[in-house]
Write a protein that holds these residues in place. Structure first.
Motif, PDB file in Angstrom:
ATOM      1  N   ASN A  12      -4.347   2.857   0.121  1.00  0.00           N
ATOM      2  CA  ASN A  12      -3.612   1.790   0.800  1.00  0.00           C
ATOM      3  C   ASN A  12      -2.093   1.974   0.743  1.00  0.00           C
ATOM      4  OD1 ASN A  12      -3.257   1.213  -1.929  1.00  0.00           O
ATOM      5  ND2 ASN A  12      -3.382  -0.990  -1.630  1.00  0.00           N
ATOM      6  N   ALA A  13      -1.634   3.178   0.480  1.00  0.00           N
ATOM      7  CA  ALA A  13      -0.198   3.423   0.295  1.00  0.00           C
ATOM      8  C   ALA A  13       0.619   3.046   1.533  1.00  0.00           C
ATOM      9  CB  ALA A  13       0.050   4.879  -0.085  1.00  0.00           C
ATOM     10  N   ARG A  14       0.160   3.402   2.708  1.00  0.00           N
ATOM     11  CA  ARG A  14       0.923   3.093   3.931  1.00  0.00           C
ATOM     12  C   ARG A  14       1.040   1.583   4.152  1.00  0.00           C
ATOM     13  NH1 ARG A  14       1.345   7.642   7.801  1.00  0.00           N
ATOM     14  NH2 ARG A  14       0.297   9.394   6.813  1.00  0.00           N
ATOM     15  N   THR A  15      -0.057   0.876   3.917  1.00  0.00           N
ATOM     16  CA  THR A  15      -0.050  -0.576   4.080  1.00  0.00           C
ATOM     17  C   THR A  15       0.872  -1.221   3.051  1.00  0.00           C
ATOM     18  OG1 THR A  15      -2.311  -0.510   4.929  1.00  0.00           O
ATOM     19  CG2 THR A  15      -1.512  -2.630   4.108  1.00  0.00           C
ATOM     20  N   ALA A  16       0.773  -0.768   1.793  1.00  0.00           N
ATOM     21  CA  ALA A  16       1.616  -1.307   0.722  1.00  0.00           C
ATOM     22  C   ALA A  16       3.083  -1.006   0.985  1.00  0.00           C
ATOM     23  CB  ALA A  16       1.186  -0.739  -0.628  1.00  0.00           C
ATOM     24  N   LEU A  17       3.369   0.194   1.463  1.00  0.00           N
ATOM     25  CA  LEU A  17       4.747   0.571   1.770  1.00  0.00           C
ATOM     26  C   LEU A  17       5.326  -0.350   2.846  1.00  0.00           C
ATOM     27  CD1 LEU A  17       7.168   2.491   1.466  1.00  0.00           C
ATOM     28  CD2 LEU A  17       6.079   3.953   3.181  1.00  0.00           C
ATOM     29  N   ALA A  19       4.330  -3.378   3.710  1.00  0.00           N
ATOM     30  CA  ALA A  19       4.454  -4.753   3.212  1.00  0.00           C
ATOM     31  C   ALA A  19       5.668  -4.889   2.300  1.00  0.00           C
ATOM     32  CB  ALA A  19       3.184  -5.155   2.480  1.00  0.00           C
ATOM     33  N   GLY A  20       5.882  -3.911   1.430  1.00  0.00           N
ATOM     34  CA  GLY A  20       7.049  -3.936   0.548  1.00  0.00           C
ATOM     35  C   GLY A  20       8.349  -3.820   1.324  1.00  0.00           C
ATOM     36  N   ASN A  21       8.362  -2.963   2.334  1.00  0.00           N
ATOM     37  CA  ASN A  21       9.563  -2.825   3.168  1.00  0.00           C
ATOM     38  C   ASN A  21       9.865  -4.127   3.897  1.00  0.00           C
ATOM     39  OD1 ASN A  21      10.120  -0.203   2.413  1.00  0.00           O
ATOM     40  ND2 ASN A  21       9.139   0.718   4.195  1.00  0.00           N
ATOM     41  N   ALA A  22       8.838  -4.817   4.344  1.00  0.00           N
ATOM     42  CA  ALA A  22       9.035  -6.112   4.996  1.00  0.00           C
ATOM     43  C   ALA A  22       9.628  -7.116   4.012  1.00  0.00           C
ATOM     44  CB  ALA A  22       7.712  -6.625   5.567  1.00  0.00           C
ATOM     45  N   ALA A  23       9.130  -7.095   2.780  1.00  0.00           N
ATOM     46  CA  ALA A  23       9.664  -7.999   1.751  1.00  0.00           C
ATOM     47  C   ALA A  23      11.136  -7.693   1.480  1.00  0.00           C
ATOM     48  CB  ALA A  23       8.843  -7.884   0.471  1.00  0.00           C
ATOM     49  N   ILE A  24      11.470  -6.422   1.415  1.00  0.00           N
ATOM     50  CA  ILE A  24      12.864  -6.011   1.192  1.00  0.00           C
ATOM     51  C   ILE A  24      13.730  -6.480   2.360  1.00  0.00           C
ATOM     52  CG2 ILE A  24      14.404  -4.007   1.033  1.00  0.00           C
ATOM     53  CD1 ILE A  24      12.002  -2.604  -0.468  1.00  0.00           C
ATOM     54  N   SER A  25      13.232  -6.328   3.572  1.00  0.00           N
ATOM     55  CA  SER A  25      13.983  -6.762   4.753  1.00  0.00           C
ATOM     56  C   SER A  25      14.225  -8.266   4.745  1.00  0.00           C
ATOM     57  CB  SER A  25      13.236  -6.371   6.028  1.00  0.00           C
ATOM     58  OG  SER A  25      13.247  -4.975   6.170  1.00  0.00           O
ATOM     59  N   GLN A  26      13.336  -9.003   4.085  1.00  0.00           N
ATOM     60  CA  GLN A  26      13.481 -10.460   3.978  1.00  0.00           C
ATOM     61  C   GLN A  26      14.322 -10.861   2.770  1.00  0.00           C
ATOM     62  OE1 GLN A  26       9.448 -11.862   3.956  1.00  0.00           O
ATOM     63  NE2 GLN A  26       9.096 -11.229   6.056  1.00  0.00           N
ATOM     64  N   ILE A  39      -4.085   2.278  -9.864  1.00  0.00           N
ATOM     65  CA  ILE A  39      -2.967   3.006  -9.272  1.00  0.00           C
ATOM     66  C   ILE A  39      -3.261   4.499  -9.352  1.00  0.00           C
ATOM     67  CG2 ILE A  39      -1.259   1.230  -9.838  1.00  0.00           C
ATOM     68  CD1 ILE A  39      -0.859   4.275 -11.740  1.00  0.00           C
ATOM     69  N   ASP A  40      -2.556   5.251  -8.535  1.00  0.00           N
ATOM     70  CA  ASP A  40      -2.531   6.702  -8.672  1.00  0.00           C
ATOM     71  C   ASP A  40      -1.112   7.157  -8.346  1.00  0.00           C
ATOM     72  OD1 ASP A  40      -2.318   6.903  -5.856  1.00  0.00           O
ATOM     73  OD2 ASP A  40      -4.425   7.425  -5.599  1.00  0.00           O
ATOM     74  N   SER A  41      -0.915   8.439  -8.215  1.00  0.00           N
ATOM     75  CA  SER A  41       0.440   8.965  -8.030  1.00  0.00           C
ATOM     76  C   SER A  41       1.099   8.455  -6.749  1.00  0.00           C
ATOM     77  CB  SER A  41       0.425  10.488  -8.045  1.00  0.00           C
ATOM     78  OG  SER A  41      -0.422  10.981  -7.022  1.00  0.00           O
ATOM     79  N   ALA A  42       0.315   8.012  -5.787  1.00  0.00           N
ATOM     80  CA  ALA A  42       0.900   7.456  -4.563  1.00  0.00           C
ATOM     81  C   ALA A  42       1.735   6.215  -4.867  1.00  0.00           C
ATOM     82  CB  ALA A  42      -0.198   7.120  -3.561  1.00  0.00           C
ATOM     83  N   ALA A  43       1.400   5.497  -5.918  1.00  0.00           N
ATOM     84  CA  ALA A  43       2.166   4.299  -6.290  1.00  0.00           C
ATOM     85  C   ALA A  43       3.612   4.670  -6.596  1.00  0.00           C
ATOM     86  CB  ALA A  43       1.530   3.615  -7.495  1.00  0.00           C
ATOM     87  N   VAL A  44       3.819   5.779  -7.278  1.00  0.00           N
ATOM     88  CA  VAL A  44       5.182   6.214  -7.607  1.00  0.00           C
ATOM     89  C   VAL A  44       5.923   6.590  -6.327  1.00  0.00           C
ATOM     90  CG1 VAL A  44       6.573   7.864  -8.913  1.00  0.00           C
ATOM     91  CG2 VAL A  44       4.448   6.974  -9.900  1.00  0.00           C
ATOM     92  N   ALA A  45       5.254   7.281  -5.422  1.00  0.00           N
ATOM     93  CA  ALA A  45       5.883   7.650  -4.155  1.00  0.00           C
ATOM     94  C   ALA A  45       6.274   6.411  -3.353  1.00  0.00           C
ATOM     95  CB  ALA A  45       4.934   8.527  -3.340  1.00  0.00           C
ATOM     96  N   VAL A  46       5.432   5.405  -3.353  1.00  0.00           N
ATOM     97  CA  VAL A  46       5.731   4.159  -2.640  1.00  0.00           C
ATOM     98  C   VAL A  46       6.938   3.475  -3.275  1.00  0.00           C
ATOM     99  CG1 VAL A  46       4.866   1.829  -2.142  1.00  0.00           C
ATOM    100  CG2 VAL A  46       3.412   3.826  -1.720  1.00  0.00           C
ATOM    101  N   MET A  47       6.985   3.443  -4.589  1.00  0.00           N
ATOM    102  CA  MET A  47       8.120   2.824  -5.283  1.00  0.00           C
ATOM    103  C   MET A  47       9.432   3.538  -4.943  1.00  0.00           C
ATOM    104  SD  MET A  47       6.320   2.016  -8.951  1.00  0.00           S
ATOM    105  CE  MET A  47       7.803   1.380  -9.752  1.00  0.00           C
ATOM    106  N   GLN A  51      12.680   1.913  -3.027  1.00  0.00           N
ATOM    107  CA  GLN A  51      14.065   1.987  -3.511  1.00  0.00           C
ATOM    108  C   GLN A  51      14.987   2.541  -2.434  1.00  0.00           C
ATOM    109  OE1 GLN A  51      14.118   4.000  -7.350  1.00  0.00           O
ATOM    110  NE2 GLN A  51      14.414   2.001  -8.301  1.00  0.00           N
ATOM    111  N   ARG A  52      14.544   3.531  -1.703  1.00  0.00           N
ATOM    112  CA  ARG A  52      15.362   4.085  -0.619  1.00  0.00           C
ATOM    113  C   ARG A  52      15.647   3.019   0.441  1.00  0.00           C
ATOM    114  NH1 ARG A  52      12.264   9.790   0.093  1.00  0.00           N
ATOM    115  NH2 ARG A  52      13.100  10.738  -1.797  1.00  0.00           N
ATOM    116  N   GLN A  53      14.610   2.273   0.787  1.00  0.00           N
ATOM    117  CA  GLN A  53      14.775   1.197   1.775  1.00  0.00           C
ATOM    118  C   GLN A  53      15.791   0.165   1.279  1.00  0.00           C
ATOM    119  OE1 GLN A  53      13.466   0.905   4.789  1.00  0.00           O
ATOM    120  NE2 GLN A  53      13.916  -1.218   5.254  1.00  0.00           N
ATOM    121  N   ALA A  54      15.672  -0.202   0.023  1.00  0.00           N
ATOM    122  CA  ALA A  54      16.585  -1.201  -0.554  1.00  0.00           C
ATOM    123  C   ALA A  54      18.021  -0.674  -0.568  1.00  0.00           C
ATOM    124  CB  ALA A  54      16.133  -1.577  -1.957  1.00  0.00           C
TER     125      ALA A  54
END
Length: 91
Positions: A12-17, A19-26, A39-47, A51-54
């Motif tokens: 679900n990394a793409r969906t989570a990414l 959703a998080g980007n939308a939250a940051i935009s808000q 979790i798996d290593s994709a969680a770190v990549a999403v984080m 951070q880049r988006q923020a």
């Protein structure tokens, strides 16, 4: 505070990414990870991408209540300084 729950993995990394980007935009800058159970290593990549988006929006993200398994991955990848603070670890 943006709260994540359940799973943050390759499944679900793409969906989570998105959703998080939308939250940051808000304007959300605090992410509560206490509800993550899988979790798996994709969680770190999403984080990292969050951070880049923020940063593009001149925001600073704070991650709270990281699960032990996520902390282990972050340390394995040498990213402790970027993600782990005393308030980020799950108590």
């Amino acid at each position: 505070m943006y709260k994540l729950a359940g799973e943050l993995s390759q499944q679900n990394a793409r969906t989570a990414l998105a959703a998080g980007n939308a939250a940051i935009s808000q304007g959300q800058s605090d992410f509560d990870l206490s509800g993550l159970e899988r979790i798996d290593s994709a969680a770190v990549a999403v984080m990292i991408e969050w951070q880049r988006q923020a940063l593009e929006k001149k925001q600073t993200l704070q991650f709270h209540a990281l699960p032990a398994s996520l902390i282990s991955l972050i340390r394995l990848y040498g990213l402790s300084e970027q993600f782990i603070t005393p308030s980020s670890e799950r108590h």
